[in-house]
Motif scaffolding. Structure first.
Motif, PDB file in Angstrom:
ATOM      1  N   ALA A   1     -24.730 -58.164 -41.563  1.00  0.00           N
ATOM      2  CA  ALA A   1     -23.895 -58.395 -42.739  1.00  0.00           C
ATOM      3  C   ALA A   1     -22.851 -57.288 -42.887  1.00  0.00           C
ATOM      4  N   VAL A   2     -23.246 -56.058 -42.607  1.00  0.00           N
ATOM      5  CA  VAL A   2     -22.309 -54.933 -42.685  1.00  0.00           C
ATOM      6  C   VAL A   2     -21.173 -55.125 -41.687  1.00  0.00           C
ATOM      7  N   TYR A   3     -21.528 -55.549 -40.463  1.00  0.00           N
ATOM      8  CA  TYR A   3     -20.492 -55.789 -39.460  1.00  0.00           C
ATOM      9  C   TYR A   3     -19.553 -56.904 -39.906  1.00  0.00           C
ATOM     10  N   ASN A   4     -20.114 -57.995 -40.431  1.00  0.00           N
ATOM     11  CA  ASN A   4     -19.274 -59.100 -40.884  1.00  0.00           C
ATOM     12  C   ASN A   4     -18.334 -58.657 -41.995  1.00  0.00           C
ATOM     13  N   ALA A   5     -18.829 -57.793 -42.890  1.00  0.00           N
ATOM     14  CA  ALA A   5     -17.981 -57.267 -43.965  1.00  0.00           C
ATOM     15  C   ALA A   5     -16.845 -56.428 -43.374  1.00  0.00           C
ATOM     16  N   ALA A   6     -17.154 -55.655 -42.342  1.00  0.00           N
ATOM     17  CA  ALA A   6     -16.124 -54.839 -41.680  1.00  0.00           C
ATOM     18  C   ALA A   6     -15.081 -55.725 -41.019  1.00  0.00           C
TER      19      ALA A   6
ATOM     20  N   GLN B   1      -7.685 -54.726 -44.986  1.00  0.00           N
ATOM     21  CA  GLN B   1      -8.338 -53.621 -45.701  1.00  0.00           C
ATOM     22  C   GLN B   1      -8.986 -52.671 -44.683  1.00  0.00           C
ATOM     23  N   VAL B   2      -8.144 -51.963 -43.970  1.00  0.00           N
ATOM     24  CA  VAL B   2      -8.622 -51.148 -42.848  1.00  0.00           C
ATOM     25  C   VAL B   2      -9.543 -50.017 -43.302  1.00  0.00           C
ATOM     26  N   ASP B   3      -9.191 -49.349 -44.390  1.00  0.00           N
ATOM     27  CA  ASP B   3     -10.038 -48.247 -44.872  1.00  0.00           C
ATOM     28  C   ASP B   3     -11.428 -48.750 -45.247  1.00  0.00           C
ATOM     29  N   ASN B   4     -11.482 -49.918 -45.893  1.00  0.00           N
ATOM     30  CA  ASN B   4     -12.783 -50.494 -46.247  1.00  0.00           C
ATOM     31  C   ASN B   4     -13.575 -50.861 -45.000  1.00  0.00           C
ATOM     32  N   ALA B   5     -12.858 -51.382 -43.997  1.00  0.00           N
ATOM     33  CA  ALA B   5     -13.517 -51.744 -42.739  1.00  0.00           C
ATOM     34  C   ALA B   5     -14.153 -50.515 -42.101  1.00  0.00           C
ATOM     35  N   LYS B   6     -13.453 -49.405 -42.118  1.00  0.00           N
ATOM     36  CA  LYS B   6     -13.989 -48.176 -41.540  1.00  0.00           C
ATOM     37  C   LYS B   6     -15.220 -47.688 -42.312  1.00  0.00           C
TER      38      LYS B   6
ATOM     39  N   TYR C   1     -17.388 -49.585 -43.809  1.00  0.00           N
ATOM     40  CA  TYR C   1     -18.516 -50.418 -43.382  1.00  0.00           C
ATOM     41  C   TYR C   1     -18.977 -50.020 -41.979  1.00  0.00           C
ATOM     42  N   LEU C   2     -18.050 -49.794 -41.081  1.00  0.00           N
ATOM     43  CA  LEU C   2     -18.409 -49.420 -39.717  1.00  0.00           C
ATOM     44  C   LEU C   2     -19.172 -48.099 -39.681  1.00  0.00           C
ATOM     45  N   SER C   3     -18.845 -47.209 -40.602  1.00  0.00           N
ATOM     46  CA  SER C   3     -19.512 -45.903 -40.614  1.00  0.00           C
ATOM     47  C   SER C   3     -20.987 -46.014 -40.960  1.00  0.00           C
ATOM     48  N   ILE C   4     -21.393 -47.136 -41.557  1.00  0.00           N
ATOM     49  CA  ILE C   4     -22.787 -47.333 -41.954  1.00  0.00           C
ATOM     50  C   ILE C   4     -23.652 -47.767 -40.777  1.00  0.00           C
ATOM     51  N   ILE C   5     -23.036 -48.381 -39.764  1.00  0.00           N
ATOM     52  CA  ILE C   5     -23.787 -49.005 -38.673  1.00  0.00           C
ATOM     53  C   ILE C   5     -24.303 -47.955 -37.686  1.00  0.00           C
ATOM     54  N   PRO C   6     -25.612 -47.833 -37.513  1.00  0.00           N
ATOM     55  CA  PRO C   6     -26.157 -46.854 -36.553  1.00  0.00           C
ATOM     56  C   PRO C   6     -25.731 -47.200 -35.124  1.00  0.00           C
ATOM     57  N   GLN C   7     -25.549 -46.182 -34.319  1.00  0.00           N
ATOM     58  CA  GLN C   7     -25.090 -46.406 -32.956  1.00  0.00           C
ATOM     59  C   GLN C   7     -26.163 -47.006 -32.062  1.00  0.00           C
ATOM     60  N   ASN C   8     -27.402 -47.032 -32.542  1.00  0.00           N
ATOM     61  CA  ASN C   8     -28.477 -47.642 -31.749  1.00  0.00           C
ATOM     62  C   ASN C   8     -28.851 -49.032 -32.263  1.00  0.00           C
ATOM     63  N   SER C   9     -28.076 -49.578 -33.208  1.00  0.00           N
ATOM     64  CA  SER C   9     -28.383 -50.908 -33.731  1.00  0.00           C
ATOM     65  C   SER C   9     -27.854 -51.982 -32.785  1.00  0.00           C
ATOM     66  N   SER C  10     -28.367 -53.198 -32.954  1.00  0.00           N
ATOM     67  CA  SER C  10     -27.982 -54.300 -32.059  1.00  0.00           C
ATOM     68  C   SER C  10     -26.524 -54.704 -32.223  1.00  0.00           C
ATOM     69  N   VAL C  11     -25.932 -54.405 -33.390  1.00  0.00           N
ATOM     70  CA  VAL C  11     -24.534 -54.793 -33.608  1.00  0.00           C
ATOM     71  C   VAL C  11     -23.566 -53.669 -33.244  1.00  0.00           C
ATOM     72  N   ALA C  12     -24.080 -52.534 -32.802  1.00  0.00           N
ATOM     73  CA  ALA C  12     -23.226 -51.387 -32.485  1.00  0.00           C
ATOM     74  C   ALA C  12     -22.169 -51.699 -31.428  1.00  0.00           C
ATOM     75  N   PRO C  13     -22.493 -52.440 -30.346  1.00  0.00           N
ATOM     76  CA  PRO C  13     -21.444 -52.754 -29.357  1.00  0.00           C
ATOM     77  C   PRO C  13     -20.272 -53.525 -29.964  1.00  0.00           C
ATOM     78  N   ARG C  14     -20.568 -54.497 -30.847  1.00  0.00           N
ATOM     79  CA  ARG C  14     -19.482 -55.237 -31.497  1.00  0.00           C
ATOM     80  C   ARG C  14     -18.735 -54.345 -32.477  1.00  0.00           C
ATOM     81  N   ALA C  15     -19.477 -53.474 -33.163  1.00  0.00           N
ATOM     82  CA  ALA C  15     -18.836 -52.540 -34.081  1.00  0.00           C
ATOM     83  C   ALA C  15     -17.901 -51.599 -33.325  1.00  0.00           C
ATOM     84  N   GLN C  16     -18.321 -51.190 -32.140  1.00  0.00           N
ATOM     85  CA  GLN C  16     -17.477 -50.330 -31.321  1.00  0.00           C
ATOM     86  C   GLN C  16     -16.195 -51.039 -30.911  1.00  0.00           C
TER      87      GLN C  16
END
Length: 281
Positions: free
Chosen positions: A98-103, A111-116, A118-133
């Protein structure tokens, strides 16, 4: 775009059979299942209405929120979809999908600042991290830089004491100094038997003065905002609440000199007995 959304919702529909519906309102479950059926035959607006009804019947029905968000994006209501995913995040901050979808929706809405954020919340070891990257790269940065920058911004935002060079003037015989979580600075005045309070905006006032103070030489504050005073001339420690109420905290401390608070304990140097006392606060 639609292919991606169809894939996401298809996964949700298949997963619905594994959900422990025992905790879901039966009326909400009924609306949810009808919404899934309508989605399957392409009646997206009606499906959205039923997912909303499911939410109205059970305000914590995460899967109903998720499907509603996906369908609203399918209907090109990106702002509405973003609001829905925000509701998921409020209820379940660790739902990184959900966090990724919000980003992603924030990027699409400009809303680039808001997107960032949301992205800052996503742990780098989570399953959505590659898409967040990948989303971060589309913003000409990367996930690591975003998280580092947001952490630095948070640290600056938490600073409440002015970050400027200067001085607090006209403090009679200043000795101990401490500050609280709100950025107020407290200064003990040894010969004046008082404690001065200075707010982050620079407003100065007498926080404490009276017979209870007798040679306050050092002060310390705890996480709740209580101020502890080493009364050198009275051989005791006084506790002052945020509202200014006095209470005797510890007696028979020979010439208490320095105070330090850490991990729920206060440490007191007793100059008159060559010891350091530790006491639970």
């Amino acid at each position: 775009m639609k292919k991606k959304l169809f894939l996401i919702l298809s996964i949700l529909v298949l997963a619905a059979g594994n959900i422990a519906f025992a905790e879901v309102n039966s009326e909400a479950k009924l609306y949810y299942n009808k919404g899934v059926d309508l989605y399957k035959i392409g009646q997206f607006e009606q499906a959205a209405q039923l997912f909303q009804r499911a939410i109205n019947a059970d305000a914590n029905y995460i899967d109903a929120y998720y499907n509603l968000g996906v369908v609203l994006e399918l209907l090109n209501d990106r702002a509405g979809a973003l609001n829905v995913f925000k509701q998921i995040i409020v209820r379940k901050p660790t739902d990184y999908e959900a966090v990724y979808n919000a980003a992603e929706l924030s990027v699409k809405l400009g809303q680039v600042d808001n997107a960032k954020q949301y992205l800052s919340i996503i742990p780098q070891n989570s399953s959505v991290a590659p898409r967040a990257q990948q989303l971060a790269l589309s913003l000409n940065t990367d996930l690591q830089t975003i998280q580092k920058d947001m952490a630095a911004q948070k640290e600056v935002a938490q600073r409440k004491i002015p970050q400027t060079v200067g001085a607090y003037n006209d403090i009679p015989s200043p000795t101990g100094i401490t500050s609280d979580k709100d950025g107020n600075v407290y200064i003990a005045s040894f010969s004046n038997n008082s404690i001065t309070k200075i707010t982050p905006s620079g407003v100065k006032s007498v926080f404490a003065k009276g017979a209870e103070l007798n040679g306050p030489i050092d002060i310390a504050s705890d996480p709740k905002g209580n101020i502890y005073v080493a009364n050198y001339n009275s051989n005791n420690i006084i506790k002052i609440s945020p509202s200014g109420a006095f209470a005797h905290f510890l007696s028979n401390v020979k010439q208490p000199y320095c105070l330090h608070i850490a991990d729920g304990m206060i440490f007191i140097s007793s100059q008159g007995s060559n010891t350091v006392i530790r006491q639970k606060i």
